[in-house]
Design an enzyme around this catalytic site. Structure first.
Site, PDB file in Angstrom:
ATOM      1  N   PRO A 135      48.982  23.932  55.125  1.00 17.72           N
ATOM      2  CA  PRO A 135      50.221  23.286  55.582  1.00 17.72           C
ATOM      3  C   PRO A 135      50.051  22.637  56.943  1.00 17.72           C
ATOM      4  CG  PRO A 135      50.386  25.679  55.732  1.00 17.72           C
ATOM      5  CD  PRO A 135      49.108  25.400  55.031  1.00 17.72           C
ATOM      6  N   PRO A 136      50.986  21.790  57.337  1.00 11.91           N
ATOM      7  CA  PRO A 136      50.873  21.118  58.644  1.00 11.91           C
ATOM      8  C   PRO A 136      50.905  22.109  59.803  1.00 11.91           C
ATOM      9  CG  PRO A 136      52.550  20.083  57.264  1.00 11.91           C
ATOM     10  CD  PRO A 136      52.170  21.341  56.582  1.00 11.91           C
ATOM     11  N   GLY A 137      50.123  21.801  60.831  1.00 17.25           N
ATOM     12  CA  GLY A 137      50.193  22.566  62.073  1.00 17.25           C
ATOM     13  C   GLY A 137      49.369  23.825  62.123  1.00 17.25           C
ATOM     14  N   LYS A 185      43.930  22.235  61.285  1.00 17.03           N
ATOM     15  CA  LYS A 185      42.832  21.651  60.502  1.00 17.03           C
ATOM     16  C   LYS A 185      42.051  20.615  61.309  1.00 17.03           C
ATOM     17  CE  LYS A 185      45.643  20.261  57.258  1.00 17.03           C
ATOM     18  NZ  LYS A 185      46.900  20.819  57.771  1.00 17.03           N
ATOM     19  N   SER A 191      56.536  31.396  38.945  1.00 17.97           N
ATOM     20  CA  SER A 191      56.417  32.746  39.498  1.00 17.97           C
ATOM     21  C   SER A 191      57.729  33.514  39.554  1.00 17.97           C
ATOM     22  CB  SER A 191      55.802  32.680  40.904  1.00 17.97           C
ATOM     23  OG  SER A 191      56.645  31.975  41.782  1.00 17.97           O
ATOM     24  N   LYS A 241      54.139  35.049  50.581  1.00 21.89           N
ATOM     25  CA  LYS A 241      55.288  35.707  49.958  1.00 21.89           C
ATOM     26  C   LYS A 241      55.507  37.109  50.526  1.00 21.89           C
ATOM     27  CE  LYS A 241      55.019  33.125  45.613  1.00 21.89           C
ATOM     28  NZ  LYS A 241      54.769  33.173  44.168  1.00 21.89           N
TER      29      LYS A 241
END
Length: 799
Positions: free
Chosen positions: A356-358, A361, A679, A722
């Site tokens: 995910p962003p932030g 990476k 799920s 989760k």
């Protein structure tokens, strides 16, 4: 207003058609008469009162024009002089007297005789007329200054007060076409003619200004070209005097080609291009194309390499100082360095960080370059939809350039940089090609040693480049491209990891950015936790850093206002003073256990969250209603859960045909938010079973898993996120598929220690852990069908 008095007069005059000229009143005009009909008209006028009517013919090429080929409006003129020439022609000087319009035209003994009506105007001076004349005077002054070929000086018209004479004098001297001059001649009323002259002057001045601008620009360009040519010739002469000769530039290029370390084929092509360049004229366009091509061949690194740091301890120290956590990624980088120590010429690595962003990476790629001592270049692929961005354009196109791969290699200056392909999942394709397909060759270790750019048109070795790609999701990356990269997933940070990152990196960074000292602003661990929980909702730490910076800026303002003695020590209670009302609230567990209400777990791009599922049973005819803006996959999961419950009706103490007299409504709250995925299967099955059996579901337990029609529980993704969401919501037990046991080591040990995790393989186990009390042991044979319910009796008594 201007007042005009008109006086009409009609008379017969000999008429002479004239070519390529319009005669205006008040003007002296010479011309030569040669046609027999014109000579007769002239002789007739000379024999009487020397007055003749002159009108322009439409087509100058017609020798004997007919009446309809001559303009109806002309000028009554006085013959001032006439001279017979040796060739039989007559040279005439005439003076225009007044305008006239032909009423009747007839042939009289070989010449035209016209019945002409003339109009005389007497104009009284008014402010409007004076303003119009001043405007015309001013415009004509500008026109004379701009028009170099005009012989008339402004002084000639300066004293003219008669509007008719002024307008005709200017009209005669304007450089207009015959049609435009004839249009002015046909305007009898002097003031109207004066206004029309002003409009024409405006247009002509604008044309002349534009011509002058263009001429100035052309002259400047010619001067520059002449200057460059002169200086080039002078440089050549100086070089010749110094003994360097004219070929010194080409000799220098030849030396650069020899010392560039090019492969044999590339060097031969460069020498061939150099020979072509020598044979071309220096000022030709093709010469520029060839020179640019040679410059690019020489600019790309062919043999220069960065000296690589292979010290594992040094690399580990740098990675730990730049990033907290991310152990799997760090281990992979250290493994790469270990292999580099054992193998002399290993193939380049191609990693793909997905997360995910932030979560860090892009900064990881920079840390890899820093740890290995390589140069770092970054190419953003977000929104790229042209294959030429990767491979370049052919040299046949004007302004062609190499692709971004070659351009970035030139920027790096070495043949073994760390090359980051950022946002590789954001590429698109259209009629210009598919850039993802062009990357297949770049990211394949078996092929990229002979990468061929369309512009360079030679093989270039990319095998020693350390490629690092980044993406937020994998599903938008073509499978063939995924297969060429080693995918490493970066999961969202846990709350504890975010706290440590903030303490070790973010607070210090923002404090330095705002010019504060450690004593002037301090953050307690509770304050950072409050910011994370109430002011950010993300998998990474970008917004957390933003909020910390927001607080630091407010503290900086107070320091400036109250003096450097001001100090701020932030705890959880003081955060709201700086950041205002909390932006987010954590979804908490339900206050009590209820029938048909189950807590599920969901994964999002910014981390995990809990997802309540509600089921209500109402009178009806067996209809299943699903609401909450659910996607197709989630709706199919609800139908599968319903089919499972129907197949186990006896186990729930229900007859097989229970659904015929009721409607079941499944709702997942927060209906404005789209939801999808398989799920939630066991969550919806548990909610239906609870509603049918009237047994409440435990409030302190959450679950996730896909369900089959036979009640099997299949594995899911995003387990770490989760479980983090469940713990954040105050839930200490979770039901997960047995097959996800392999993913538990990725969950931080402190999270596993705080939660009780149940591994299940089928729905019977799920119901055993989730319901507050066991289902009644009822065999299917003992279950009686639901009798027909009278309308006046509630069906709930039977359920």
């Amino acid at each position: 207003m201007t007042q005009n008095k008109e006086k009409f007069e009609t008379r017969k005059l000999p008429m002479m058609p004239i070519r390529d000229v319009v005669i205006f009143p008040y003007m002296m005009t010479p011309f030569i008469v040669g046609r027999e009909s014109s000579v007769r008209a002239l002789e007739e006028a000379l024999a009487t009162d020397r007055k003749i009517f002159l009108a322009t013919q439409h087509d100058a090429s017609v020798d004997e024009p007919k009446p309809h080929e001559i303009y109806q409006v002309g000028t009554v003129a006085n013959i001032v002089q006439n001279l017979k020439l040796p060739d039989g022609n007559i040279k005439v000087l005439v003076e225009g007297i007044e305008r006239g319009k032909v009423l009747q035209l007839q042939n009289n003994e070989g010449y035209f005789e016209a019945t002409v009506r003339t109009v005389k105007y007497s104009t009284e001076a008014t402010p409007v007329l004076e303003t119009a004349m001043q405007r015309v005077h001013g415009l004509f002054d500008q026109y004379v200054k701009l028009c170099q070929s005009l012989n008339l000086e402004p002084v000639v018209i300066t004293g003219m007060q008669d509007p008719a004479k002024l307008s005709d004098t200017i009209a005669q001297n304007l450089q207009l076409s015959i049609e435009e001059k004839q249009e002015l001649l046909e305007i009898f009323e002097p003031v109207e003619r004066l206004n029309r002259i002003a409009d024409v002057l405006d247009i002509e001045i604008e044309k002349l200004n534009m011509d002058r601008t263009i001429q100035t620009r052309v002259k400047r360009q010619m001067e520059r070209a002449q200057k460059e040519y002169y200086l080039n010739e002078k440089i050549k002469a100086i070089q010749k005097e110094l003994g360097r000769g004219e070929k010194s530039e080409f000799d220098e290029l030849k030396k650069k080609i020899d010392s560039a370390g090019m492969p044999k084929e590339v060097q031969e092509k460069a020498i061939q291009e150099l020979k072509k360049l020598e044979a071309m004229p220096p000022m030709s366009a093709e010469s520029t194309v060839s020179r640019n091509y040679l410059d690019w061949l020489l600019a790309v690194p062919w043999k220069k390499k960065s000296k690589e740091i292979r010290n594992i301890d040094h690399a580990e120290k740098i990675l730990n100082s730049d990033h907290y956590g991310l152990e799997k990624i760090k281990d992979r980088i250290l493994e790469f360095l270990a292999v580099r120590q054992l193998v002399k010429n290993p193939k380049g690595s191609i990693l793909c960080f997905v997360g995910p962003p932030g979560v860090g990476k892009t900064s990881l790629g920079m840390s890899i370059a820093k740890a290995t001592g390589r140069k770092f270049v970054r190419l953003s692929l977000g929104g790229v939809r042209d294959e030429a961005e990767v491979r370049g354009h052919r040299r046949t196109y004007i302004g062609a350039l190499p692709g971004q791969i070659i351009q970035m290699m030139k920027k790096a200056g070495t043949k073994n940089p760390v090359f980051m392909l950022d946002e590789v999942d954001k590429m698109a394709s259209d009629f210009r090609g598919d850039p993802a397909a062009a990357l297949l060759e770049v990211l394949d270790p078996e092929q990229n040693w002979m990468f061929q750019d369309h512009y360079l048109d030679v093989e270039y070795d990319l095998s020693q480049v350390f490629f690092v790609a980044t993406a937020n999701v994998l599903h938008s990356i073509p499978p063939a491209l995924q297969d060429r990269m080693e995918v490493l997933r970066l999961h969202g940070y846990t709350e504890l990891e975010k706290i440590e990152i903030a303490k070790q990196f973010l607070v210090r960074k923002q404090r330095e950015a705002t010019g504060l000292t450690e004593q002037q602003v301090q953050f307690t661990e509770d304050a950072i936790r409050e910011i994370i929980r109430s002011y950010t909702r993300e998998a990474g730490v970008r917004n957390l850093e933003r909020e910390i910076g927001n607080i630091c800026r407010k503290v900086a303002r107070k320091v400036v206002k109250e003096g450097e003695a001001y100090k701020a020590s932030l705890n959880a209670e003081k955060v709201a003073e700086f950041l205002g009302v909390a932006k987010f609230r954590d979804s908490m567990a339900h206050e009590k256990s209820e029938v048909g209400l189950v807590t599920g777990l969901a994964w999002t791009e910014v981390g995990g969250s809990i997802l309540s599922t509600e089921v209500a049973i109402v009178d009806g005819k067996g209809k299943l209603t699903i609401t909450g803006q659910l996607g197709e996959v989630m709706q199919e999961s609800a139908q599968a859960a319903m089919s499972y419950v129907r197949s186990r009706a006896g186990r729930l103490g229900m007859p097989k045909d229970f659904y015929r007299n009721i409607d079941i409504h499944i709702h997942v709250p927060e209906g404005a938010i789209p939801k999808d995925g398989p799920s939630a299967g066991i969550t919806m099955a548990t909610a239906i079973a609870s509603a049918m059996s009237k047994i409440p579901v435990r409030r302190d337990i959450a679950m996730t898993g896909e369900i089959t029609l036979r009640g099997k529980v299949l594995p899911i993704g995003g387990l770490k996120e989760k479980l983090l969401a469940a713990l954040r919501a105050g839930i200490t037990e979770a039901i997960i598929p047995k097959e996800n046991e392999k993913d538990l080591p990725e969950v931080p040990e402190n999270i596993r220690g705080q939660m009780k995790i149940h591994l299940v393989e089928n729905m019977d186990q799920v119901l055993k852990f989730a319901l507050e009390r066991p289902l009644p042991e009822v065999s299917e044979e003992t279950v009686q069908p639901i009798p027909t319910v009278p309308p006046e009796i509630s069906r709930e008594r039977y359920l």
